[in-house]
Design an enzyme around this catalytic site. Structure first.
Site, mmCIF file in Angstrom:
data_model
loop_
_atom_site.group_PDB
_atom_site.id
_atom_site.type_symbol
_atom_site.label_atom_id
_atom_site.label_comp_id
_atom_site.label_asym_id
_atom_site.label_seq_id
_atom_site.Cartn_x
_atom_site.Cartn_y
_atom_site.Cartn_z
ATOM 1 N N SER A 226 0.828 -1.199 0.000
ATOM 2 C CA SER A 226 0.000 0.000 0.000
ATOM 3 C C SER A 226 0.869 1.259 0.000
ATOM 4 C CB SER A 226 -0.959 -0.046 1.192
ATOM 5 O OG SER A 226 -2.015 0.866 1.037
ATOM 6 N N GLU B 208 -9.136 -3.750 -7.505
ATOM 7 C CA GLU B 208 -8.644 -2.686 -6.623
ATOM 8 C C GLU B 208 -8.581 -1.351 -7.346
ATOM 9 O OE1 GLU B 208 -5.675 -3.165 -3.428
ATOM 10 O OE2 GLU B 208 -5.055 -4.949 -4.537
ATOM 11 N N HIS C 101 -7.513 -5.708 -0.964
ATOM 12 C CA HIS C 101 -6.304 -4.923 -0.694
ATOM 13 C C HIS C 101 -5.400 -5.623 0.322
ATOM 14 C CE1 HIS C 101 -3.800 -1.399 -0.580
ATOM 15 N NE2 HIS C 101 -4.012 -1.212 0.712
#
Length: 363
Positions: free
Chosen positions: A187, A281, A311
């Site tokens: 991320s 995503e 995610h």
């Protein structure tokens, strides 16, 4: 399948980038996807709605409560056989994590992973990511240094970058060869891995051996993500949600510095790259932009698009076979990097199961 990148001259095909569709999703993941959308994503949508109800009165009041998340994650015990050791820096901390079958990094400086956790630069830390990094270290057969860099509201992203560069310098000072160091992250940490590689290049430090990015947040500007088709179907995040920490904690006088987003920089000289992202995503937009940057600079890159993956689904490796397979892919990439065999591994390699999945997707 070769990545298609778009520039001023139109469509451009680069032999350095390969996009691989991984799937179909396992039954547990196919069940988890709608469950996540109807619970977690709806919760995130609610937070976005609340953020619009009142003006912002300061970063501390907004982001400070999120710091409670990492201490609560102490209950997440790492897998059996995990070894760890704390490393103290002046302004932040880190932790060595390795498997019992791997040599202690204090005794032998052979190869290492430098890991940057996710959490949109406001959440996450050593506790929240201990299980996932322990699995990655075990599959990679090498120790991993998990960096608990400073975050908002107590530090700006520019200070986070300084902490990450300092952690890399620490590995070099300890005697690790740069070509046997892999930058990795998920991320926000995935985007940070690219930023630190670029910072190392620009500051005259040696380039690491490879980069692994899990669902990287690499473009702090949500404009492109707002119009991406995945923004409506992502089971967890949205472009609107990602815009909040960028606007409230990273922008200065209402403006984002484009150079803080690695997708806006020249990737010339970067090492081989592995990117993993879910097919639905919203951060698929960022993964595609990173692939385009790699293609334009001739950087070897493989983008693995995992069917219906949530995610950072790697965190659910205990119950998702897809997550375990993805972590094994990371381990294989890391091993290939340190043994100088990564180019052959990154080359197109269609497998029967993926060919069948691609044919289903086409129909």
């Amino acid at each position: 399948m070769t990545a298609q990148t778009r520039n001023a001259g139109g469509d451009h095909t680069s032999d350095s980038v390969t996009i691989e569709l991984r799937g179909p999703a396992s039954l547990p993941l196919r069940i988890a996807h709608p469950l996540s959308y109807n619970t977690l994503r709806r919760g995130v949508n609610g937070l976005v709605w609340l953020s619009r109800l009142r003006p912002v009165h300061g970063r501390t009041a907004i982001f400070a409560p999120v710091e409670l998340a990492d201490p609560l994650a102490r209950v997440l015990v790492p897998p059996r056989g995990t070894r760890r050791r704390a490393v103290a820096f002046d302004r932040f901390r880190a932790e060595w994590v390795w498997n019992a079958n791997t040599v202690d990094p204090q005794r032998v400086q052979d190869a290492a992973i430098l890991y940057f956790h996710g959490g949109v630069f406001i959440a996450g830390g050593l506790n929240s990511h201990r299980r996932i990094v322990a699995r990655i270290a075990r599959e990679s057969g090498m120790p991993l240094l998990n960096v608990d860099y400073r975050q908002m509201p107590w530090a700006h992203l520019t200070e986070t970058i300084e902490d990450a560069v300092r952690a890399y310098q620490y590995l070099l000072d300890e005697g690790f060869e740069p070509e046997r160091i892999i930058f990795a992250g998920d991320s926000a940490g995935g985007g940070l891995a690219f930023t630190i590689a670029l910072e190392a290049r620009n500051r005259g430090l040696p380039i690491p051996g490879g980069i692994v990015a899990i669902a990287p947040w690499a473009n702090l500007d949500s404009t492109d993500k707002l119009t991406h088709p995945n923004n409506a179907i992502d089971p967890l995040l949205s472009a609107e949600a990602l815009a909040i920490p960028a606007a409230w904690g990273i922008a200065v006088d209402g403006k984002l510095d484009p150079m803080l987003s690695p997708v806006n920089r020249d990737f010339t000289g970067l090492p081989p790259v592995l990117i993993q992202v879910g097919s639905t995503e919203v951060l698929r937009a960022d993964a595609d932009q990173l692939a385009q940057c790699c293609a334009e600079a001739g950087v070897e890159c493989r983008v693995q698009v995992w069917d219906k993956a949530i995610h950072v689904f790697h965190a659910a490796a205990d119950i998702l076979p897809d997550a375990r397979a993805a972590i094994r892919e990371i381990g294989e990439f890391n091993q290939r990097v340190v043994h100088g065999e990564v180019s052959a591994w990154l080359a197109p390699r269609p497998r029967l199961r993926d060919r069948i999945f691609r044919r289903r997707m086409a129909t």
